[in-house]
Design a protein around this motif. Structure first.
Motif, short mmCIF file in Angstrom:
data_model
loop_
_atom_site.label_atom_id
_atom_site.label_comp_id
_atom_site.label_asym_id
_atom_site.label_seq_id
_atom_site.Cartn_x
_atom_site.Cartn_y
_atom_site.Cartn_z
N SER A 84 0.86 -1.19 0.00
CA SER A 84 0.00 0.00 0.00
C SER A 84 0.90 1.24 0.00
O SER A 84 2.11 1.14 0.12
N ASP A 85 0.29 2.41 -0.12
CA ASP A 85 1.06 3.65 -0.09
C ASP A 85 1.45 4.05 1.33
O ASP A 85 2.27 4.93 1.52
N GLU A 86 0.86 3.39 2.32
CA GLU A 86 1.16 3.72 3.71
C GLU A 86 2.55 3.18 4.07
O GLU A 86 2.88 2.03 3.78
N THR A 87 3.36 4.03 4.69
CA THR A 87 4.72 3.63 5.02
C THR A 87 4.98 3.73 6.52
O THR A 87 4.23 4.36 7.26
#
Length: 166
Positions: free
Chosen positions: A71-74
């Protein structure tokens, strides 16, 4: 924390009806190391404010592709260097990884150089494989101090031993 799985197609039974599973690792195991051998001995080179940004969440379909979709969550990891300029090992989702840090060079308590902005390197997702250990290594030399980009060599240390027959 490691993450392992057992594939149901690799199951065997023994004569006394015990079922053996073959477990595999889903994550990559990474550490980071730096060398500063190119500087004169009287220079004190400090690598600090290390940040590793990598995927926080991802999905994987073990029945079809065996590949993570991040996902784009880091999440940001802030590893600490030991005396040999290496970090502990970290388990990460095999996805793109951004490494940044600052450098300070001193001689006789005088600061010769201190980076205002972090040096940054992007390690692409296709470098990492599930179940492999990596040492991401950067040679810090006087020539790179004026450049914004930095390149790490990625050394595949060894795949983990299988955790089978548990």
């Amino acid at each position: 924390t490691d993450l392992i799985y057992a594939n149901k197609t690799v199951v065997s039974t023994s004569e006394n009806n015990e079922v053996a599973f073959q477990f595999s690792h889903l994550l990559s195991n990474v550490k980071f190391s730096f060398s500063t051998d190119a500087f004169p001995e009287n220079n004190i080179v400090t690598i600090h404010e290390i940040k590793v940004k990598t995927a926080r969440n991802a999905t994987i379909d073990l029945l079809t592709e065996n590949k993570w979709t991040a996902s784009d969550e880091t999440v940001t990891i802030e590893p600490i260097l030991d005396a040999q300029r290496s970090t502990d090992n970290y388990f990460i989702i095999p996805a793109e990884c951004e490494i940044s840090f600052k450098i300070k060079i001193e001689i006789n308590d005088a600061i010769l150089y201190e980076s205002e902005q972090p040096k940054t390197a992007i390690i692409p997702a296709d470098v990492f494989e599930m179940g492999h250990s990596y040492n991401l290594h950067a040679d810090i030399t006087p020539e790179i101090l004026n450049f914004e980009e930095l390149y790490f060599t990625v050394e595949d240390v060894e795949g983990w031993d299988e955790i089978g027959n548990q």
